[in-house]
Scaffold this motif. Structure first.
Motif, PDB file in Angstrom:
ATOM      1  N   GLY A 119     -56.739  39.579  71.237  1.00  0.00           N
ATOM      2  CA  GLY A 119     -55.490  39.079  71.789  1.00  0.00           C
ATOM      3  C   GLY A 119     -54.299  39.439  70.939  1.00  0.00           C
ATOM      4  O   GLY A 119     -53.228  39.799  71.465  1.00  0.00           O
ATOM      5  N   MET A 120     -54.456  39.373  69.625  1.00  0.00           N
ATOM      6  CA  MET A 120     -53.359  39.737  68.736  1.00  0.00           C
ATOM      7  C   MET A 120     -53.060  41.228  68.824  1.00  0.00           C
ATOM      8  O   MET A 120     -51.891  41.639  68.829  1.00  0.00           O
ATOM      9  CB  MET A 120     -53.689  39.341  67.290  1.00  0.00           C
ATOM     10  CG  MET A 120     -53.657  37.853  67.025  1.00  0.00           C
ATOM     11  SD  MET A 120     -53.879  37.471  65.256  1.00  0.00           S
ATOM     12  CE  MET A 120     -53.555  35.701  65.238  1.00  0.00           C
ATOM     13  N   ARG A 121     -54.101  42.054  68.901  1.00  0.00           N
ATOM     14  CA  ARG A 121     -53.866  43.497  69.020  1.00  0.00           C
ATOM     15  C   ARG A 121     -53.146  43.832  70.318  1.00  0.00           C
ATOM     16  O   ARG A 121     -52.252  44.679  70.363  1.00  0.00           O
ATOM     17  CB  ARG A 121     -55.195  44.249  68.928  1.00  0.00           C
ATOM     18  CG  ARG A 121     -55.746  44.364  67.522  1.00  0.00           C
ATOM     19  CD  ARG A 121     -56.892  45.356  67.428  1.00  0.00           C
ATOM     20  NE  ARG A 121     -58.081  44.898  68.129  1.00  0.00           N
ATOM     21  CZ  ARG A 121     -58.482  45.332  69.304  1.00  0.00           C
ATOM     22  NH1 ARG A 121     -57.756  46.245  69.950  1.00  0.00           N
ATOM     23  NH2 ARG A 121     -59.584  44.873  69.867  1.00  0.00           N
ATOM     24  N   ALA A 122     -53.538  43.142  71.396  1.00  0.00           N
ATOM     25  CA  ALA A 122     -52.879  43.385  72.683  1.00  0.00           C
ATOM     26  C   ALA A 122     -51.405  42.985  72.637  1.00  0.00           C
ATOM     27  O   ALA A 122     -50.554  43.636  73.251  1.00  0.00           O
ATOM     28  CB  ALA A 122     -53.599  42.612  73.787  1.00  0.00           C
ATOM     29  N   ALA A 123     -51.120  41.914  71.880  1.00  0.00           N
ATOM     30  CA  ALA A 123     -49.736  41.451  71.765  1.00  0.00           C
ATOM     31  C   ALA A 123     -48.932  42.263  70.765  1.00  0.00           C
ATOM     32  O   ALA A 123     -47.701  42.222  70.764  1.00  0.00           O
ATOM     33  CB  ALA A 123     -49.715  39.973  71.358  1.00  0.00           C
ATOM     34  N   GLY A 124     -49.634  43.009  69.888  1.00  0.00           N
ATOM     35  CA  GLY A 124     -48.947  43.804  68.875  1.00  0.00           C
ATOM     36  C   GLY A 124     -48.361  42.977  67.753  1.00  0.00           C
ATOM     37  O   GLY A 124     -47.439  43.425  67.056  1.00  0.00           O
ATOM     38  N   LYS A 125     -48.912  41.792  67.539  1.00  0.00           N
ATOM     39  CA  LYS A 125     -48.413  40.935  66.473  1.00  0.00           C
ATOM     40  C   LYS A 125     -49.440  39.838  66.193  1.00  0.00           C
ATOM     41  O   LYS A 125     -50.349  39.591  66.996  1.00  0.00           O
ATOM     42  CB  LYS A 125     -47.084  40.288  66.858  1.00  0.00           C
ATOM     43  CG  LYS A 125     -47.196  39.363  68.056  1.00  0.00           C
ATOM     44  CD  LYS A 125     -45.874  38.674  68.368  1.00  0.00           C
ATOM     45  CE  LYS A 125     -46.034  37.699  69.536  1.00  0.00           C
ATOM     46  NZ  LYS A 125     -44.796  36.944  69.798  1.00  0.00           N
ATOM     47  N   GLY A 126     -49.271  39.185  65.057  1.00  0.00           N
ATOM     48  CA  GLY A 126     -50.137  38.079  64.694  1.00  0.00           C
ATOM     49  C   GLY A 126     -50.255  37.959  63.190  1.00  0.00           C
ATOM     50  O   GLY A 126     -49.924  38.887  62.442  1.00  0.00           O
ATOM     51  N   LYS A 127     -50.711  36.791  62.757  1.00  0.00           N
ATOM     52  CA  LYS A 127     -50.893  36.535  61.331  1.00  0.00           C
ATOM     53  C   LYS A 127     -52.228  35.829  61.116  1.00  0.00           C
ATOM     54  O   LYS A 127     -52.563  34.889  61.840  1.00  0.00           O
ATOM     55  CB  LYS A 127     -49.747  35.669  60.789  1.00  0.00           C
ATOM     56  CG  LYS A 127     -48.390  36.369  60.824  1.00  0.00           C
ATOM     57  CD  LYS A 127     -47.262  35.432  60.443  1.00  0.00           C
ATOM     58  CE  LYS A 127     -45.911  36.154  60.493  1.00  0.00           C
ATOM     59  NZ  LYS A 127     -44.772  35.220  60.239  1.00  0.00           N
ATOM     60  N   ILE A 128     -52.968  36.310  60.124  1.00  0.00           N
ATOM     61  CA  ILE A 128     -54.234  35.700  59.722  1.00  0.00           C
ATOM     62  C   ILE A 128     -54.021  35.046  58.366  1.00  0.00           C
ATOM     63  O   ILE A 128     -53.654  35.723  57.399  1.00  0.00           O
ATOM     64  CB  ILE A 128     -55.365  36.745  59.615  1.00  0.00           C
ATOM     65  CG1 ILE A 128     -55.433  37.610  60.882  1.00  0.00           C
ATOM     66  CG2 ILE A 128     -56.690  36.059  59.331  1.00  0.00           C
ATOM     67  CD1 ILE A 128     -55.862  36.893  62.114  1.00  0.00           C
ATOM     68  N   VAL A 129     -54.257  33.749  58.296  1.00  0.00           N
ATOM     69  CA  VAL A 129     -54.121  32.996  57.046  1.00  0.00           C
ATOM     70  C   VAL A 129     -55.502  32.477  56.675  1.00  0.00           C
ATOM     71  O   VAL A 129     -56.041  31.584  57.336  1.00  0.00           O
ATOM     72  CB  VAL A 129     -53.125  31.829  57.193  1.00  0.00           C
ATOM     73  CG1 VAL A 129     -53.029  31.035  55.890  1.00  0.00           C
ATOM     74  CG2 VAL A 129     -51.744  32.347  57.604  1.00  0.00           C
ATOM     75  N   ASN A 130     -56.097  33.059  55.658  1.00  0.00           N
ATOM     76  CA  ASN A 130     -57.427  32.662  55.210  1.00  0.00           C
ATOM     77  C   ASN A 130     -57.315  31.726  54.008  1.00  0.00           C
ATOM     78  O   ASN A 130     -56.668  32.069  53.018  1.00  0.00           O
ATOM     79  CB  ASN A 130     -58.246  33.898  54.830  1.00  0.00           C
ATOM     80  CG  ASN A 130     -58.513  34.788  56.022  1.00  0.00           C
ATOM     81  OD1 ASN A 130     -58.890  34.310  57.087  1.00  0.00           O
ATOM     82  ND2 ASN A 130     -58.317  36.087  55.866  1.00  0.00           N
ATOM     83  N   ILE A 131     -57.923  30.566  54.121  1.00  0.00           N
ATOM     84  CA  ILE A 131     -57.883  29.613  53.022  1.00  0.00           C
ATOM     85  C   ILE A 131     -59.018  29.927  52.053  1.00  0.00           C
ATOM     86  O   ILE A 131     -60.194  29.683  52.343  1.00  0.00           O
ATOM     87  CB  ILE A 131     -57.979  28.159  53.515  1.00  0.00           C
ATOM     88  CG1 ILE A 131     -56.902  27.882  54.559  1.00  0.00           C
ATOM     89  CG2 ILE A 131     -57.841  27.207  52.322  1.00  0.00           C
ATOM     90  CD1 ILE A 131     -55.475  28.072  54.079  1.00  0.00           C
ATOM     91  N   GLY A 132     -58.654  30.506  50.927  1.00  0.00           N
ATOM     92  CA  GLY A 132     -59.623  30.821  49.886  1.00  0.00           C
ATOM     93  C   GLY A 132     -59.660  29.701  48.864  1.00  0.00           C
ATOM     94  O   GLY A 132     -59.727  28.520  49.195  1.00  0.00           O
ATOM     95  N   SER A 133     -59.567  30.072  47.598  1.00  0.00           N
ATOM     96  CA  SER A 133     -59.642  29.078  46.535  1.00  0.00           C
ATOM     97  C   SER A 133     -59.267  29.733  45.208  1.00  0.00           C
ATOM     98  O   SER A 133     -59.349  30.953  45.065  1.00  0.00           O
ATOM     99  CB  SER A 133     -61.076  28.525  46.426  1.00  0.00           C
ATOM    100  OG  SER A 133     -61.237  27.715  45.274  1.00  0.00           O
ATOM    101  N   ARG A 134     -58.849  28.886  44.270  1.00  0.00           N
ATOM    102  CA  ARG A 134     -58.723  29.371  42.890  1.00  0.00           C
ATOM    103  C   ARG A 134     -60.051  29.945  42.426  1.00  0.00           C
ATOM    104  O   ARG A 134     -60.097  30.887  41.625  1.00  0.00           O
ATOM    105  CB  ARG A 134     -58.308  28.198  41.985  1.00  0.00           C
ATOM    106  CG  ARG A 134     -57.860  28.599  40.591  1.00  0.00           C
ATOM    107  CD  ARG A 134     -57.633  27.374  39.735  1.00  0.00           C
ATOM    108  NE  ARG A 134     -58.853  26.976  39.042  1.00  0.00           N
ATOM    109  CZ  ARG A 134     -58.993  25.852  38.352  1.00  0.00           C
ATOM    110  NH1 ARG A 134     -57.997  24.989  38.295  1.00  0.00           N
ATOM    111  NH2 ARG A 134     -60.120  25.574  37.745  1.00  0.00           N
ATOM    112  N   SER A 135     -61.139  29.423  42.974  1.00  0.00           N
ATOM    113  CA  SER A 135     -62.471  29.919  42.636  1.00  0.00           C
ATOM    114  C   SER A 135     -62.765  31.247  43.308  1.00  0.00           C
ATOM    115  O   SER A 135     -63.868  31.778  43.163  1.00  0.00           O
ATOM    116  CB  SER A 135     -63.528  28.890  43.052  1.00  0.00           C
ATOM    117  OG  SER A 135     -63.359  27.674  42.347  1.00  0.00           O
TER     118      SER A 135
END
Length: 279
Positions: A119-135
């Protein structure tokens, strides 16, 4: 108005991100294992959609993403927040415990991301926010397998930033330090069933022995952290990494200093390992 899809939105940082999204005037899909457990301020908002989601189940991922698209037409921001911890020395951790953790922290993130990207590719935009860690940038004793899962999240996030740039999609990894959430409670943090007495009194068991004392006394404020994540994700350009919390910033600088020291000591010998015909 942007539409956000937040996994693990039932409590902790995920819940506060959902609240920050609503406070900012945007819409949110709050993906949780049990939508009935969502607080009323999120569940009853007209700009919120609660969907059941266990990210380790492909069928539920498809259903949750489908429900979000039907309601809002698409998603602008995906926040991969669902995850848990695993405490124990590497030698104490079984294959089953390690695989269960990776199924949630890594493969769950991969599955949700794959479902959202078309869906994001079709829209030509989007943001992925991955919650990682200090670890995820600094290995910690007693958290070896958890660290491995969060290092994987950081690597995936960096690769996505390059892979998705041609489609107008950005990716960043958020690397929180300790936050005053329920992360150290049994509902979020598992302990390896096997305990090897030889590790007692060593760094591998330090957190295990202190967990009851430090839980809910952490310095990081999840409400302020969620507000910063929302602010940064609303910018035109995302950073590749976002350190979250004083401890995360301080440890990042210390880690960088160690990396530079290691590089300086062996740089000349390392460069000299090229093939003779290149010299």
């Amino acid at each position: 108005m942007s539409t956000w899809f937040v996994t693990g939105a039932g409590r902790g940082l995920g819940l506060e991100i959902a609240r920050a999204v609503l406070a900012g005037g945007d819409t949110v899909v709050a993906a949780v294992r049990n939508p009935h457990q969502l607080p009323d301020d999120v569940k009853q908002s007209e700009r919120a959609l609660a969907v059941p989601l266990d990210v380790t189940r492909a069928d539920q991922i498809a259903q949750a993403v489908g429900a979000a698209v039907r309601r809002f037409g698409g998603m602008d921001v995906l926040v991969n927040n669902a995850g848990r911890g695993l405490l124990g020395a590497l030698e104490e951790t079984t294959d089953a415990e390690a695989r269960s953790l990776f199924d949630l922290n890594v493969f769950g993130l991969i599955g949700v991301t794959r479902a959202v990207l078309p869906g994001m590719r079709a829209a030509g935009k989007g943001k992925i926010v991955n919650i990682g860690s200090r670890s995820g940038f600094e290995g910690a004793p007693g958290l070896s397998v958890y660290c491995a899962s969060k290092f994987a999240v950081a690597g995936i996030s960096e690769a996505l930033a390059a892979e998705l740039e041609p489609f107008g999609i950005q990716s960043m990894v958020v690397e929180p330090g300790v936050l005053r959430t329920d992360f150290l409670a049994p509902s979020s943090l598992s302990t390896a069933v096997r305990r090897i007495p030889s590790y007692d009194g060593t760094p591998a068991h330090a957190l295990l022995d202190m967990i009851g004392v430090v839980n809910h006394t952490q310095a990081g404020d999840p409400v302020k952290g969620a507000a910063l994540i929302y602010e940064v994700a609303c910018q035109d350009k995302l950073p590749r990494h976002l350190a979250l919390g004083r401890d995360a910033v301080e440890h990042r600088w210390a880690t960088l200093a160690r990396l530079l020291d290691d590089l300086a000591v062996w740089q000349e010998r390392s460069v000299a390992t090229v093939c003779d015909d290149i010299l």
